[in-house]
Design an enzyme around this catalytic site. Structure first.
Site, PDB file in Angstrom:
ATOM      1  N   GLY A 203      40.082 -39.627  17.591  1.00 26.60           N
ATOM      2  CA  GLY A 203      41.389 -40.289  17.491  1.00 26.60           C
ATOM      3  C   GLY A 203      41.662 -41.545  17.987  1.00 26.60           C
ATOM      4  N   PRO A 204      42.987 -41.620  17.240  1.00 21.95           N
ATOM      5  CA  PRO A 204      42.867 -43.963  17.686  1.00 21.95           C
ATOM      6  C   PRO A 204      42.759 -43.765  19.236  1.00 21.95           C
ATOM      7  CG  PRO A 204      45.062 -42.312  16.133  1.00 21.95           C
ATOM      8  CD  PRO A 204      43.586 -41.133  16.736  1.00 21.95           C
ATOM      9  N   PRO A 205      42.272 -45.387  18.984  1.00 21.96           N
ATOM     10  CA  PRO A 205      42.447 -45.847  20.401  1.00 21.96           C
ATOM     11  C   PRO A 205      44.086 -45.618  20.773  1.00 21.96           C
ATOM     12  CG  PRO A 205      41.705 -47.482  18.670  1.00 21.96           C
ATOM     13  CD  PRO A 205      42.600 -46.186  17.622  1.00 21.96           C
ATOM     14  N   GLY A 206      43.375 -45.387  22.092  1.00 26.73           N
ATOM     15  CA  GLY A 206      44.977 -45.016  23.090  1.00 26.73           C
ATOM     16  C   GLY A 206      45.498 -44.134  22.979  1.00 26.73           C
ATOM     17  N   LYS A 209      41.647 -39.830  24.929  1.00 22.31           N
ATOM     18  CA  LYS A 209      40.799 -39.308  24.807  1.00 22.31           C
ATOM     19  C   LYS A 209      39.756 -39.184  26.607  1.00 22.31           C
ATOM     20  CE  LYS A 209      39.580 -40.842  21.318  1.00 22.31           C
ATOM     21  NZ  LYS A 209      40.253 -42.250  21.059  1.00 22.31           N
ATOM     22  N   THR A 210      39.970 -39.880  27.091  1.00 20.18           N
ATOM     23  CA  THR A 210      39.377 -40.163  28.118  1.00 20.18           C
ATOM     24  C   THR A 210      40.414 -39.706  29.363  1.00 20.18           C
ATOM     25  OG1 THR A 210      38.713 -42.482  27.460  1.00 20.18           O
ATOM     26  CG2 THR A 210      38.206 -42.497  29.757  1.00 20.18           C
ATOM     27  N   GLU A 427      67.359 -61.290   5.336  1.00 23.29           N
ATOM     28  CA  GLU A 427      67.481 -59.915   6.401  1.00 23.29           C
ATOM     29  C   GLU A 427      68.954 -59.043   6.485  1.00 23.29           C
ATOM     30  OE1 GLU A 427      65.231 -59.048   8.752  1.00 23.29           O
ATOM     31  OE2 GLU A 427      64.274 -61.660   8.095  1.00 23.29           O
ATOM     32  N   HIS A 430      67.587 -57.064   3.390  1.00 19.47           N
ATOM     33  CA  HIS A 430      66.815 -56.435   3.815  1.00 19.47           C
ATOM     34  C   HIS A 430      68.097 -54.464   4.352  1.00 19.47           C
ATOM     35  CE1 HIS A 430      63.090 -57.445   3.291  1.00 19.47           C
ATOM     36  NE2 HIS A 430      63.422 -58.161   4.277  1.00 19.47           N
ATOM     37  N   ASP A 503      56.596 -59.696   3.087  1.00 14.65           N
ATOM     38  CA  ASP A 503      56.999 -58.708   2.679  1.00 14.65           C
ATOM     39  C   ASP A 503      56.839 -57.967   0.768  1.00 14.65           C
ATOM     40  OD1 ASP A 503      59.209 -58.401   4.394  1.00 14.65           O
ATOM     41  OD2 ASP A 503      60.365 -59.304   3.024  1.00 14.65           O
TER      42      ASP A 503
END
Length: 616
Positions: A203-206, A209-210, A427, A430, A503
């Site tokens: 899985g991704p870090p963080g 898992k540990t 902004e 957006h 962008d």
């Protein structure tokens, strides 16, 4: 009564040996004192003149001899030699004299013991420094260089349980079986099932898992051997393989037990995959030893190997086959429900205000891992502390999200009035395009406060729900929102600026992916021209591969990408033309307040109608 350890037994034996030696020495001293008469040298001369000396032994400073007739019940004597000339002179004057042996203890200590102690201390210091630099730790040495450096947690040393792990329910269910096997092997093995030899957490870090591995050990109540994959590799050849052997041997002695190897990609990288980058014989020997240990140990004895990695694509295929790592468990980034559960664990540690709602925080944090959410709660608590509040409010969490996503506010970065006008219209462009397109994410906040390295302003959108699939229209709308800032600049100022650089990068990537990977360009067919790169779990990009299509196809791909971006830009421009008054009014309010919230945007939409309702 507790049994003595081998070390205690060894010390008890040494105590007995020292006591016996001391008794023998004391006995010899007492026997010599009883049998030997200490004699003054003048008395020795008297006894010699009287003919009472039977035999003597002369050394450099002492005379030891035997009486013909015992004196004071003792047949032997000892006296210190004196210069004969001095003895004759003293005897003529009838002076009683005796010799005294000069003590050389202090000189011996200074001349021999202290230099030896200095040499031994210097040798011990150098060996300890060598052991620390070699990663052997205090007390290590050349004899312990092949020993495993795994941190061993006994049954009471792991205080993490499944209750401390949230947001990964599927992974927890997979690992509950391991706990059940370790606790009650008879129940789980009654139908012939066996305990999985190895379980690989990917899985991704963080993502925890540990933490999951430690929770398995905490639930099972067995010894937990924890080591990082990089700790097997040392400067000496053969050390890694020796440490693998020692690790599994320790685990067998304390079975049932759990071995956890974190970042196993440092140890289990595919052999020969990077042959042009230099030799890796030592790593391959270590991997071969790990493969042999996985084949050799009996799972019925209760030894389980857990490993974790965020780069499963680089692992050796021999390591991943059935019979070694029997089960692979995906520990992915949590969905919205999982984020709420994770926040529920971390929010217990801080003082919260009444307006804090984990659901709202989870809606602001799509794509956050468990470690990101823990960091978010801590940043919000620090922000509330800096503001002098008695509790952490929802506004602090919003500020923490902005700090993590957009960067730290640059209050000292002053823009000239023209730049501020450009940023404000950018902004608002957006925000207005995002609000006009149906099915998009809700605009949460618009700001022209510079943040991070290069962001002069930012627009934060709050996803309505977690999405795992996107259609062509949704991707086109996403590109239109990204191009809304550039469209606003062109509409109001008639020229473009460098503010849309990021962008444009994102828009180009989306358009090219639509054409080359998703087959969303009818003229090019349902083909994949550029396979997805294996960077899903955070691993670095693989080396560039040559294109698998012709030059004519490359030109058609470039034209299709250009057409998609142009179509998205035209869509943004048409929306802003229909809402030009809203654009200018919103930019003016943004220049005045610097930040507009979701409620402020609703007020703007209610107060300022669109110029062309049919196109808005």
């Amino acid at each position: 009564m507790p049994m003595p350890t081998p070390k205690q037994v060894q010390w008890n034996v040494w105590y007995v040996v020292i006591a016996i030696i001391a008794m023998i020495a004391i006995n010899d001293v007492l026997r010599a004192w009883r049998q030997v008469e200490p004699l003054a040298y003048s008395d020795f001369l008297t006894q010699l003149d009287a003919g009472n000396i039977e035999e003597i032994s002369v050394s450099a400073d002492r005379i030891v001899g035997t009486f013909k007739h015992p004196q004071n019940g003792r047949s032997q004597f000892v006296t210190v030699r004196i210069d004969p000339a001095l003895a004759d002179s003293l005897e003529q004057h009838h002076v009683k004299f005796r010799g005294v042996v000069e003590s050389t203890l202090l000189r011996d200590i200074l001349g021999w013991v202290i230099p030896a102690a200095i040499f031994f201390g210097l040798w011990m210091f150098l060996m300890r420094r060598f052991a620390e630099r070699s990663g052997l730790g205090p007390g290590g040495g050349l004899m312990s260089i092949g020993r495993s450096k795994a941190k061993v947690y006994v049954e009471t040393g792991v205080r993490v349980t499944f209750a401390d792990v949230a947001g990964v329910d599927e992974a927890k269910e997979e690992l509950r079986e391991v706990v059940g096997f370790l606790k009650d092997p008879g129940r789980y093995g009654r139908l012939g099932a066996r305990l999985p030899k190895g379980i690989l957490l990917i899985g991704p870090p963080g993502t925890g898992k540990t933490l999951l591995a430690r929770a398995v050990a905490g639930e099972a109540g067995v010894p937990f051997f924890s080591i990082n994959g990089s700790e097997f590799v040392e400067m000496f050849v053969g050390v890694g393989a020796a440490r693998v052997r020692d690790l599994f041997e320790q685990a067998r002695q304390k079975a049932p037990a759990i071995i956890f190897i974190d970042e196993i990609d440092a140890l289990g990288r595919a052999r020969g995959a990077f042959g042009g980058l230099g030799g890796h014989d030592e790593k391959e020997q270590t991997l071969n030893q790990l493969l042999a240990e996985l084949d050799g140990f009996d799972p019925s004895k209760g030894v389980v190997l857990l490993a974790a990695t965020n780069r499963p694509e680089v692992l050796d295929p021999a390591l991943l086959r059935a019979g070694r790592f029997d089960r692979q468990v995906l520990v992915d980034r949590p969905d919205r429900v999982g984020r709420v559960q994770i926040l529920g664990v971390h929010l217990k540690k801080v003082q919260l205000a009444a307006d804090v709602d984990p659901e709202k925080i989870a809606a602001l944090t799509p794509g956050f891992s468990g470690a990101d959410l823990a960091n978010l709660v801590n940043e919000a608590a620090l922000l509330a502390t800096r503001r002098g509040r008695s509790a952490v409010a929802l506004e602090d969490f919003t500020g923490a999200v902005e700090r993590i996503v957009a960067g730290l506010e640059k209050k000292n970065r002053l823009l000239n009035p023209e730049e501020r006008r450009i940023v404000a219209h950018h902004e608002m462009g957006h925000a207005l395009v995002a609000a006009a397109l149906t099915g998009g994410d809700v605009v949460h906040k618009v700001s022209i406060i510079p943040r991070g390295v290069g962001a002069l302003g930012y627009t934060i959108q709050r996803p309505i729900e977690d999405r795992f699939l996107m259609q062509r229209d949704e991707l086109m709308n996403k590109m239109a929102v990204l191009l809304g800032g550039r469209a606003a600049e062109m509409l109001i100022f008639g020229k473009a600026s460098t503010g849309a650089a990021d962008d444009l990068v994102k828009v180009t990537d989306i358009a090219r992916t639509m054409v080359t990977q998703y087959g969303m360009e009818p003229s090019l067919g349902q083909l994949v021209y550029e396979p997805a790169r294996p960077s899903l779990l955070g691993s670095p990009q693989w080396p560039e591969q040559p294109p698998r299509y012709s030059e004519q196809t490359a030109q058609r791909i470039d034209a299709a990408v250009r057409d998609l971006v142009a179509h998205a830009f035209d869509l943004s421009l048409s929306i802003l033309r229909a809402q030009r008054r809203r654009l200018e009014t919103g930019a003016a309010r943004l220049l005045e307040r610097e930040t507009l919230s979701e409620d402020d945007l609703h007020v703007l939409f209610d107060e300022v109608p669109p110029d062309d309702p049919a196109r808005a």
